[in-house]
Design a protein around this motif. Structure first.
Motif, mmCIF file in Angstrom:
data_model
loop_
_atom_site.group_PDB
_atom_site.id
_atom_site.type_symbol
_atom_site.label_atom_id
_atom_site.label_comp_id
_atom_site.label_asym_id
_atom_site.label_seq_id
_atom_site.Cartn_x
_atom_site.Cartn_y
_atom_site.Cartn_z
ATOM 1 N N ASP A 137 18.896 12.977 -2.125
ATOM 2 C CA ASP A 137 18.524 12.614 -0.762
ATOM 3 C C ASP A 137 17.476 11.497 -0.769
ATOM 4 N N LEU A 174 11.874 15.919 11.096
ATOM 5 C CA LEU A 174 12.802 17.029 10.885
ATOM 6 C C LEU A 174 12.026 18.343 10.870
ATOM 7 N N LEU A 200 17.860 6.062 11.625
ATOM 8 C CA LEU A 200 18.191 7.401 12.118
ATOM 9 C C LEU A 200 17.598 8.484 11.227
ATOM 10 N N PRO A 201 17.243 9.640 11.805
ATOM 11 C CA PRO A 201 16.932 10.775 10.940
ATOM 12 C C PRO A 201 18.201 11.200 10.206
ATOM 13 N N VAL A 202 18.046 11.729 9.003
ATOM 14 C CA VAL A 202 19.250 12.086 8.228
ATOM 15 C C VAL A 202 19.073 13.456 7.583
ATOM 16 N N ILE A 203 20.149 14.221 7.591
ATOM 17 C CA ILE A 203 20.181 15.487 6.852
ATOM 18 C C ILE A 203 21.409 15.425 5.954
ATOM 19 N N SER A 204 21.180 15.537 4.643
ATOM 20 C CA SER A 204 22.289 15.381 3.699
ATOM 21 C C SER A 204 22.812 16.734 3.231
#
Ligand SMILES: Cc1cc2nc3c(=O)[nH]c(=O)nc-3n(C[C@H](O)[C@H](O)[C@H](O)COP(=O)(O)OP(=O)(O)OC[C@H]3O[C@@H](n4cnc5c(N)ncnc54)[C@H](O)[C@@H]3O)c2cc1C
Ligand SMILES: Nc1ncnc2c1ncn2[C@@H]1O[C@H](COP(=O)(O)O)[C@@H](O)[C@H]1O
Lengths: 331, 267
Positions: free
Chosen positions: A106, A192, B144-148
């Motif tokens: 990530d 987040l 953009l926010p990202v969630i992998s």
């Protein structure tokens, strides 16, 4: 802060301990730094982790940059990217290394795109070209069917490294190094929200650490087959892994999938049972010292990857194999 | 109702038998035998599946973007036959031979041209170069926010909630929208195309954009836009020697295999 041509290792801490991948990265970084005539710097991010800095020096770092804050307790994409961006900008770093782990998969690409850096992911070999002094990063491609060596003109150059591909240095408590902090902290407010973490309980030996791994495949035909493997694993003090086909069928937990997109194991002995040996599966176990195969198809690719094998139905071969193993171990 | 964008790549079938793919080491190029046909990258089918599950629950629309050259219509249209609404192809010889940087540059420009969206969904990695960079890079380039590595994606109250696969488990992460998600295989099997879907897909014409159409110069995309250079492509030579242990019966062979391991001092 440090000399040019430094190699930066991004440490990973798991329940207060340095992850094995960090030791492996330090070993590789040492080698690269020597070829470059630079230093090994390690970024240590976390909460209450400062105490491990000395161990990182003993494992090969010349300098540890400690970024210790409650907000860094768990890996979170945006905060960690911001801190690592700051670390790289405040030091003179030529090469950034991360593990190809759930964190590095990530963080690596995000950081690379933020810094405008070229990145090679999931590398199994790193070297410095003696002429250009560039990082030569070699990685399996096409599901392990080929390998590619990449280089980049960017500063820094980046790589994520596959587990168990590099050799750690022996621990040397007499090694000297400095421990520093960041001169300016970035904003640690997270966008987040991490609301939960669900960890599977691991009974018995951890798959990645087991000296013997039994890998089961689609040919086992169901969860009953895995019971046989589990029983034998107990005798051998080993662990049971599985092919993706078996995991997708729900016969064995997905967290025990071995392969390109699963766990990387490198035990002394890998016993491949009723799995065909696809390149993606072998990506996770080809570092094993010895591979043996039990498969009913003499043409199965797994025999091309194994040192010993039996061609036959596992339902007949495996119980007899297990019985004899037990006898031999009791002798 | 969410507006969803899925990035899907055409790749050579990754489940082709090991060894069938060859490498031309003098040209640093992969040589594909005719037996290996192109498919939609399996993870991208799962990205389409994640989008379809959201559409099933909430309505909305799904736009699929594929970048490449010589894209086979029956292959790249598969997401449409699964239930996606629209297909945009970034197709031009100039897109050939790119890396993560040039691919992200082009996809980001195309997404900006598409306009408003709530979620961009990518696969975790493309099964040709196995890099796993484009989704995360796109998020950086689009801010953009990202969630992998998602195994489950839910949208509620203008937020996205994702189960992200980690070693030995998963974590639950929430983000505001718009955001970018990359999908892992734990998400589960993608659905089959239905006959109705295939009929509908056959009537749809993909939109084709060239670099010009997304405001880019040929020097920014494909081979020309790379940040990494391929120095060497090769196949490791395997010393293929397996000692097959035989016996009067399968049981005996199993027992002898154990003995063989003992004499070889492996156990
Ligand atoms: C992008 C991508 C990533 C992937 N990542 C992974 C990964 O991380 N890990 C992974 O494992 N796979 C992965 N795969 C899947 C991989 O390509 C194969 O599909 C998978 O490994 C096949 O699993 P298998 O060998 O169990 O099944 P099969 O290929 O179906 O093989 C079953 C074998 O069992 C044998 N057999 C059947 N019955 C018996 C019996 N009674 N006794 C003895 N032998 C028997 C058969 O001869 C056969 O060789 C990935 C695929 C893709 C496209
Ligand atoms: N040429 C492409 N066209 C469309 N999507 C792509 C392309 N290349 C990569 N992607 C997306 O980015 C993901 C990761 O790709 P990669 O970084 O190449 O492994 C893929 O699973 C796709 O969702």
């Amino acid at each position: 802060m440090s000399s040019p041509l430094s190699v930066l290792v991004t440490a990973e801490v798991n329940e207060g301990n340095l992850s094995p991948i960090t030791l492996e990265l330090l070993g590789s970084a040492r080698d690269l730094a020597e070829k470059l005539g630079g230093k090994v710097v390690c970024a240590l991010l976390g909460n209450g982790v400062a105490g491990i800095a000395q161990q990182i020096i003993a494992q090969g770092a010349d300098q540890v940059i400690v970024v210790d804050a409650p907000a860094l307790q768990d890996y979170l994409s945006d905060t960690y990217t911001r801190v690592m961006e700051e670390v790289v900008r405040q030091t003179e770093i030529e090469i950034v290394l991360l593990g190809h782990t759930s964190m590095g998969r990530d963080l690596g690409p995000r950081l690379a795109f933020r810094l405008g850096a070229g990145l090679a992911t999931d590398c199994i070999e790193l070297d410095i070209d003696s002429g250009s002094k560039q990082l030569m990063a070699t990685r399996p491609v096409y599901g392990g069917n080929a390998r590619a060596t990449f280089a980049t003109d960017t500063h820094p150059q980046m790589a994520t490294v596959r587990s168990k591909a590099m050799t750690p240095l022996p621990l040397d408590p007499s090694r000297q190094g400095e421990i520093v902090t960041l001169s300016a902290m970035p904003d640690l407010k997270a966008g987040l929200i991490l609301s939960d973490r669900v960890k599977e309980e691991i009974k018995g030996v951890k798959l990645e650490d087991a000296p013997v791994v039994l890998g089961g495949g689609r040919g086992l035909g169901g969860p009953e087959g895995f019971q046989l493997l589990d029983d034998l694993a107990r005798v051998l003090k080993g662990a049971v892994g599985a092919s993706r086909a078996a995991c997708d069928n729900g016969w064995w937990p997905a967290s025990a999938q071995v392969g390109l997109t699963g766990k990387i194991v490198a035990p002394d002995l890998y016993v491949a049972i009723a799995l065909s040996g696809s390149s993606q599966h072998m990506a996770g176990c080809s570092g094993s010292k010895t591979i043996i195969a039990i498969n009913k198809d003499p043409e199965a690719n797994i025999f091309k990857e194994s040192q010993y094998g039996v061609v036959g139905d596992y339902k007949q071969v495996l119980p007899a194999f297990a019985k004899r193993i037990k006898e031999l171990l009791e002798e | 109702m969410p507006k969803l964008i899925v990035c899907a790549k055409q790749v050579p079938d990754p489940e082709a038998p090991p060894g069938s793919l060859k490498v031309d080491t003098s040209a640093n190029k992969v040589v594909l035998p005719a037996s290996i046909s192109p498919v939609v990258n399996p993870y991208d089918e799962q990205a389409v599946e994640a989008a379809l599950r959201l559409k099933d629950a909430l309505g909305g629309s799904i736009t699929v973007i594929s970048l490449g050259n010589n894209l086979q219509r029956d292959v790249v249209k598969k997401p449409l036959s699964m239930g996606a609404d629209e297909l945009i192809l970034l197709e031009d010889p100039a897109f050939e031979g790119g890396d993560a940087w040039s691919t992200v540059t082009a996809l980001a420009a195309a997404i900006k041209k598409v306009g408003e969206f709530d979620l961009v969904i990518c696969g975790r990695q493309a099964a040709d170069w196995d890099a796993g960079q484009v989704g995360l890079g796109l998020a950086e380039m689009l801010g953009l926010p990202v969630i992998s590595l998602a195994q489950k994606v839910e949208v509620m109250d203008s937020k996205v909630r994702v189960e992200r696969v980690i070693t030995d488990g998963y974590e639950v992460i929430e983000s505001s929208l718009p955001a970018l998600i990359t999908v892992s295989n734990e998400l589960g099997e993608p659905r089959y195309a239905t006959l109705k879907g295939i009929m509908a897909a056959s009537k749809k014409q993909p939109t084709v954009w060239k670099p010009d159409d997304i405001g880019l110069d040929a020097s920014q995309v494909g081979e020309a836009g790379r940040k990494s250079k391929l120095v060497r492509l090769f196949q490791p030579n395997k010393e293929a020697h397996c000692e097959i242990v035989e016996g009067e019966s399968a049981e005996e062979a199993g027992s002898l295999l154990a003995d063989r391991l003992r004499t070889a001092k492996i156990i």
